[in-house]
Design a protein around this motif. Structure first.
Motif, PDB file in Angstrom:
ATOM      1  N   ILE A 273       0.839  -1.199   0.000  1.00  0.00           N
ATOM      2  CA  ILE A 273       0.000   0.000   0.000  1.00  0.00           C
ATOM      3  C   ILE A 273       0.872   1.246   0.000  1.00  0.00           C
ATOM      4  O   ILE A 273       0.571   2.249  -0.675  1.00  0.00           O
ATOM      5  CB  ILE A 273      -0.950   0.003   1.213  1.00  0.00           C
ATOM      6  N   LEU A 274       1.983   1.217   0.739  1.00  0.00           N
ATOM      7  CA  LEU A 274       2.905   2.356   0.762  1.00  0.00           C
ATOM      8  C   LEU A 274       3.453   2.634  -0.634  1.00  0.00           C
ATOM      9  O   LEU A 274       3.455   3.794  -1.091  1.00  0.00           O
ATOM     10  CB  LEU A 274       4.050   2.075   1.728  1.00  0.00           C
ATOM     11  N   HIS A 275       3.915   1.608  -1.320  1.00  0.00           N
ATOM     12  CA  HIS A 275       4.481   1.810  -2.664  1.00  0.00           C
ATOM     13  C   HIS A 275       3.401   2.242  -3.654  1.00  0.00           C
ATOM     14  O   HIS A 275       3.680   3.031  -4.573  1.00  0.00           O
ATOM     15  CB  HIS A 275       5.167   0.524  -3.132  1.00  0.00           C
ATOM     16  N   ARG A 276       2.189   1.754  -3.481  1.00  0.00           N
ATOM     17  CA  ARG A 276       1.107   2.200  -4.358  1.00  0.00           C
ATOM     18  C   ARG A 276       0.813   3.677  -4.144  1.00  0.00           C
ATOM     19  O   ARG A 276       0.574   4.417  -5.111  1.00  0.00           O
ATOM     20  CB  ARG A 276      -0.149   1.370  -4.091  1.00  0.00           C
ATOM     21  N   ARG A 277       0.844   4.121  -2.886  1.00  0.00           N
ATOM     22  CA  ARG A 277       0.611   5.541  -2.596  1.00  0.00           C
ATOM     23  C   ARG A 277       1.690   6.416  -3.233  1.00  0.00           C
ATOM     24  O   ARG A 277       1.415   7.548  -3.656  1.00  0.00           O
ATOM     25  CB  ARG A 277       0.612   5.758  -1.089  1.00  0.00           C
ATOM     26  N   LEU A 278       2.923   5.895  -3.289  1.00  0.00           N
ATOM     27  CA  LEU A 278       4.029   6.675  -3.844  1.00  0.00           C
ATOM     28  C   LEU A 278       4.074   6.657  -5.366  1.00  0.00           C
ATOM     29  O   LEU A 278       4.812   7.436  -5.972  1.00  0.00           O
ATOM     30  CB  LEU A 278       5.361   6.149  -3.295  1.00  0.00           C
ATOM     31  N   ALA A 279       3.290   5.779  -5.982  1.00  0.00           N
ATOM     32  CA  ALA A 279       3.339   5.650  -7.442  1.00  0.00           C
ATOM     33  C   ALA A 279       2.046   6.054  -8.131  1.00  0.00           C
ATOM     34  O   ALA A 279       2.077   6.646  -9.218  1.00  0.00           O
ATOM     35  CB  ALA A 279       3.689   4.202  -7.824  1.00  0.00           C
ATOM     36  N   GLU A 280       0.908   5.777  -7.527  1.00  0.00           N
ATOM     37  CA  GLU A 280      -0.357   5.939  -8.244  1.00  0.00           C
ATOM     38  C   GLU A 280      -0.779   7.387  -8.435  1.00  0.00           C
ATOM     39  O   GLU A 280      -1.636   7.662  -9.265  1.00  0.00           O
ATOM     40  CB  GLU A 280      -1.460   5.157  -7.522  1.00  0.00           C
ATOM     41  N   PHE A 324      -3.431  -1.826 -11.157  1.00  0.00           N
ATOM     42  CA  PHE A 324      -4.198  -2.532 -10.128  1.00  0.00           C
ATOM     43  C   PHE A 324      -3.677  -3.958  -9.941  1.00  0.00           C
ATOM     44  O   PHE A 324      -3.556  -4.447  -8.805  1.00  0.00           O
ATOM     45  CB  PHE A 324      -5.678  -2.584 -10.516  1.00  0.00           C
ATOM     46  N   PHE A 325      -3.365  -4.626 -11.040  1.00  0.00           N
ATOM     47  CA  PHE A 325      -2.904  -6.011 -10.960  1.00  0.00           C
ATOM     48  C   PHE A 325      -1.582  -6.108 -10.196  1.00  0.00           C
ATOM     49  O   PHE A 325      -1.452  -6.926  -9.277  1.00  0.00           O
ATOM     50  CB  PHE A 325      -2.748  -6.590 -12.369  1.00  0.00           C
ATOM     51  N   THR A 326      -0.607  -5.283 -10.561  1.00  0.00           N
ATOM     52  CA  THR A 326       0.690  -5.339  -9.881  1.00  0.00           C
ATOM     53  C   THR A 326       0.552  -4.921  -8.422  1.00  0.00           C
ATOM     54  O   THR A 326       1.203  -5.501  -7.536  1.00  0.00           O
ATOM     55  CB  THR A 326       1.703  -4.442 -10.591  1.00  0.00           C
ATOM     56  N   GLY A 327      -0.308  -3.922  -8.142  1.00  0.00           N
ATOM     57  CA  GLY A 327      -0.492  -3.489  -6.765  1.00  0.00           C
ATOM     58  C   GLY A 327      -1.119  -4.566  -5.899  1.00  0.00           C
ATOM     59  O   GLY A 327      -0.696  -4.773  -4.746  1.00  0.00           O
ATOM     60  N   ASN A 328      -2.105  -5.274  -6.431  1.00  0.00           N
ATOM     61  CA  ASN A 328      -2.737  -6.354  -5.670  1.00  0.00           C
ATOM     62  C   ASN A 328      -1.791  -7.531  -5.472  1.00  0.00           C
ATOM     63  O   ASN A 328      -1.760  -8.142  -4.393  1.00  0.00           O
ATOM     64  CB  ASN A 328      -4.011  -6.817  -6.375  1.00  0.00           C
ATOM     65  N   THR A 332       1.001  -9.692  -1.603  1.00  0.00           N
ATOM     66  CA  THR A 332       1.390 -11.041  -1.180  1.00  0.00           C
ATOM     67  C   THR A 332       2.780 -11.432  -1.641  1.00  0.00           C
ATOM     68  O   THR A 332       3.371 -12.350  -1.085  1.00  0.00           O
ATOM     69  CB  THR A 332       0.379 -12.074  -1.713  1.00  0.00           C
ATOM     70  N   SER A 333       3.319 -10.744  -2.651  1.00  0.00           N
ATOM     71  CA  SER A 333       4.637 -11.099  -3.184  1.00  0.00           C
ATOM     72  C   SER A 333       5.489  -9.849  -3.356  1.00  0.00           C
ATOM     73  O   SER A 333       5.135  -8.964  -4.142  1.00  0.00           O
ATOM     74  CB  SER A 333       4.488 -11.810  -4.540  1.00  0.00           C
ATOM     75  N   PRO A 334       6.637  -9.743  -2.666  1.00  0.00           N
ATOM     76  CA  PRO A 334       7.512  -8.568  -2.809  1.00  0.00           C
ATOM     77  C   PRO A 334       8.087  -8.414  -4.213  1.00  0.00           C
ATOM     78  O   PRO A 334       8.543  -7.329  -4.569  1.00  0.00           O
ATOM     79  CB  PRO A 334       8.617  -8.831  -1.779  1.00  0.00           C
ATOM     80  N   LEU A 335       8.075  -9.485  -5.016  1.00  0.00           N
ATOM     81  CA  LEU A 335       8.639  -9.416  -6.363  1.00  0.00           C
ATOM     82  C   LEU A 335       7.881  -8.446  -7.259  1.00  0.00           C
ATOM     83  O   LEU A 335       8.431  -7.935  -8.244  1.00  0.00           O
ATOM     84  CB  LEU A 335       8.642 -10.815  -6.996  1.00  0.00           C
ATOM     85  N   PHE A 336       6.623  -8.170  -6.941  1.00  0.00           N
ATOM     86  CA  PHE A 336       5.808  -7.283  -7.765  1.00  0.00           C
ATOM     87  C   PHE A 336       5.966  -5.820  -7.378  1.00  0.00           C
ATOM     88  O   PHE A 336       5.434  -4.951  -8.074  1.00  0.00           O
ATOM     89  CB  PHE A 336       4.334  -7.684  -7.672  1.00  0.00           C
ATOM     90  N   VAL A 337       6.656  -5.526  -6.279  1.00  0.00           N
ATOM     91  CA  VAL A 337       6.800  -4.139  -5.838  1.00  0.00           C
ATOM     92  C   VAL A 337       7.469  -3.263  -6.892  1.00  0.00           C
ATOM     93  O   VAL A 337       6.990  -2.155  -7.186  1.00  0.00           O
ATOM     94  CB  VAL A 337       7.552  -4.078  -4.492  1.00  0.00           C
ATOM     95  N   PRO A 338       8.608  -3.680  -7.519  1.00  0.00           N
ATOM     96  CA  PRO A 338       9.205  -2.820  -8.560  1.00  0.00           C
ATOM     97  C   PRO A 338       8.263  -2.547  -9.729  1.00  0.00           C
ATOM     98  O   PRO A 338       8.343  -1.485 -10.361  1.00  0.00           O
ATOM     99  CB  PRO A 338      10.431  -3.618  -9.010  1.00  0.00           C
ATOM    100  N   LEU A 339       7.355  -3.502 -10.009  1.00  0.00           N
ATOM    101  CA  LEU A 339       6.441  -3.311 -11.131  1.00  0.00           C
ATOM    102  C   LEU A 339       5.414  -2.217 -10.847  1.00  0.00           C
ATOM    103  O   LEU A 339       4.846  -1.648 -11.784  1.00  0.00           O
ATOM    104  CB  LEU A 339       5.723  -4.628 -11.445  1.00  0.00           C
ATOM    105  N   ILE A 340       5.162  -1.928  -9.567  1.00  0.00           N
ATOM    106  CA  ILE A 340       4.246  -0.836  -9.227  1.00  0.00           C
ATOM    107  C   ILE A 340       4.761   0.472  -9.808  1.00  0.00           C
ATOM    108  O   ILE A 340       3.976   1.313 -10.284  1.00  0.00           O
ATOM    109  CB  ILE A 340       4.083  -0.739  -7.699  1.00  0.00           C
ATOM    110  N   TYR A 341       6.086   0.668  -9.775  1.00  0.00           N
ATOM    111  CA  TYR A 341       6.691   1.881 -10.337  1.00  0.00           C
ATOM    112  C   TYR A 341       6.943   1.720 -11.840  1.00  0.00           C
ATOM    113  O   TYR A 341       6.909   2.713 -12.582  1.00  0.00           O
ATOM    114  CB  TYR A 341       8.015   2.176  -9.635  1.00  0.00           C
ATOM    115  N   ALA A 342       7.186   0.483 -12.287  1.00  0.00           N
ATOM    116  CA  ALA A 342       7.507   0.264 -13.701  1.00  0.00           C
ATOM    117  C   ALA A 342       6.326   0.572 -14.605  1.00  0.00           C
ATOM    118  O   ALA A 342       6.505   1.093 -15.712  1.00  0.00           O
ATOM    119  CB  ALA A 342       7.978  -1.179 -13.903  1.00  0.00           C
ATOM    120  N   VAL A 343       5.112   0.255 -14.154  1.00  0.00           N
ATOM    121  CA  VAL A 343       3.934   0.458 -15.003  1.00  0.00           C
ATOM    122  C   VAL A 343       3.757   1.926 -15.383  1.00  0.00           C
ATOM    123  O   VAL A 343       3.672   2.254 -16.575  1.00  0.00           O
ATOM    124  CB  VAL A 343       2.670  -0.104 -14.313  1.00  0.00           C
TER     125      VAL A 343
END
Length: 399
Positions: A273-280, A324-328, A332-343
């Motif tokens: 949620i923190l990374h989503r707030r910083l990217a979205e 939304f997909f990468t954020g969700n 559950t998986s830290p591997l998707f965190v970089p993709l939150i910013y990549a999108v």
């Protein structure tokens, strides 16, 4: 800004306000209607209900703003192209930056607004919303329950008050509690009152009986002089104790309380949620760039092309779905965190390349032609079935 830049900015701003207002109204109504029971079941006034409904708006703003920007950009430049204004700007020798600059300023303002609402206003509104719900439920007996009528406090718990006595006491209190699966309780007291101690509220019943009925049919009756029924549990269900990561502000997400039960259960959700707030909050700028790459060029009306609004919204919806997909998944998986910013970064880089190289980003016209051809085939088949009385091709009529 230059005169033409101010003109584009004001034209876009007016379109943005109109688009945002209409979209917000539709989304707000769909969110408010399911909560009308706050008025009917909890006896809240219309003023309290409208205040509760207004607390829903801050959670809607960050989701609606990017699409309002996308619609604004596409519609503004489609209108300018129809009026040949884009062709005149190009013929005057003005650089493309004259068209891009006012839109980016508008998008940047929208992004800052989204950041403030998502990280400051929305968490406060959710906390206030829960507090008001808690107060409404805790005051249900002392304020809302009417004489002689059964009211449901929660599923399986009903109350009836015979009359209100001077001083705020009740006469003739009837309470039915069937929340436990294997046993039902029925309380009756001649008198009752609500006692407040700080934030705790208790229904005190005097001179009454309690009937206990088990699932096997056994019944026991106990007489009591005084019995206390805790009401604070209903407030706790709507209070701060059930706040989740999405309800927290940015400062809390940066440094969550280690003793927070929600954080202990799902620490990765707090990080996601923190990374989503910083990217979205960047999505208004991303969608503005997509709209610029699609619609900011002067086009001849004789060219076969999909309407810029359709193309812009299609690309924006796809990008937002990826977000939304990468954020969700990151919850559950830290591997998707970089993709939150990549999108958003990749979705910005592609239209920037189209703008820098004076290209137009648009969907293939063949896609629209294929869709229209498919729809025509369906319409022809339905018309044929109506003519033949509902029979498929090749089937004869019953003799």
């Amino acid at each position: 800004m230059k005169v033409i830049e101010r003109y584009i900015f004001m034209k876009g701003l007016l379109t943005f306000i109109a688009t945002l207002s209409g979209t917000m109204a539709i989304v707000w109504v769909t969110q408010v209607l399911p909560r009308l029971d706050l008025v009917t079941s909890n006896g809240q006034s219309a003023g309290n209900f409208m205040y509760l409904a207004s607390l829903i708006l801050p959670s809607v703003v960050p989701e609606v703003l990017p699409f309002a920007v996308a619609i604004t950009v596409a519609q503004t430049f489609a209108s300018m192209n129809t009026d040949s204004e884009l062709a005149i700007i190009n013929a005057s020798g003005a650089s493309r930056w004259v068209v891009v600059k006012p839109i980016l300023i508008l998008a940047a303002l929208a992004s800052l607004t989204s950041f403030v609402f998502a990280n400051v206003v929305d968490p406060y509104s959710k906390l206030e919303f829960r507090r008001l719900l808690a107060d409404a439920r805790a005051d249900l007996i002392s304020v809302v329950v009417q004489e002689g009528s059964f009211r449901q406090i929660e599923k399986g718990l009903f109350i009836q008050i015979g009359e209100r006595l001077p001083g705020g006491d009740f006469g003739g209190v009837f309470l039915a509690d069937s929340r436990q699966e294997d046993v039902d309780f029925i309380y009756y007291a001649k008198k009752g009152s609500v006692v407040e101690q700080g934030d705790d509220k208790t229904l005190v019943m005097n001179d009454g009986v309690v009937q206990r009925k088990a699932s096997n049919g056994d019944v026991s009756v106990i007489r009591f002089d005084s019995y206390a029924f805790d009401l604070s549990v209903f407030a706790a269900k709507s209070g701060d104790g059930s706040m989740y990561a999405k309800d927290r502000d940015l400062l809390y997400l940066l440094d969550p309380d280690p003793s927070d039960s929600a954080f202990q259960k799902k620490p990765q959700e707090f990080r996601a949620i923190l990374h989503r707030r910083l990217a979205e909050w960047l999505y208004p700028v991303v969608f503005a760039l997509i709209g610029l790459a699609v619609a900011a060029d002067a086009k001849s009306h004789r060219e076969g092309r999909i309407h810029p609004l359709v193309t812009t919204l299609t690309l924006a919806l796809f990008v937002r779905w990826l977000g939304f997909f990468t954020g969700n998944q990151a919850q559950t998986s830290p591997l998707f965190v970089p993709l939150i910013y990549a999108v958003p970064l990749v979705a910005s880089a592609i239209p920037i390349w189209f703008i820098a190289t004076n290209r137009t980003m648009e969907l293939p016209v063949t896609w629209a032609d294929s869709l229209m051809s498919w729809l025509r085939r369906i319409a022809d088949r339905m018309a044929f079935l109506r003519i033949r009385g509902g029979t498929e091709p090749g089937q004869g009529q019953a003799s």
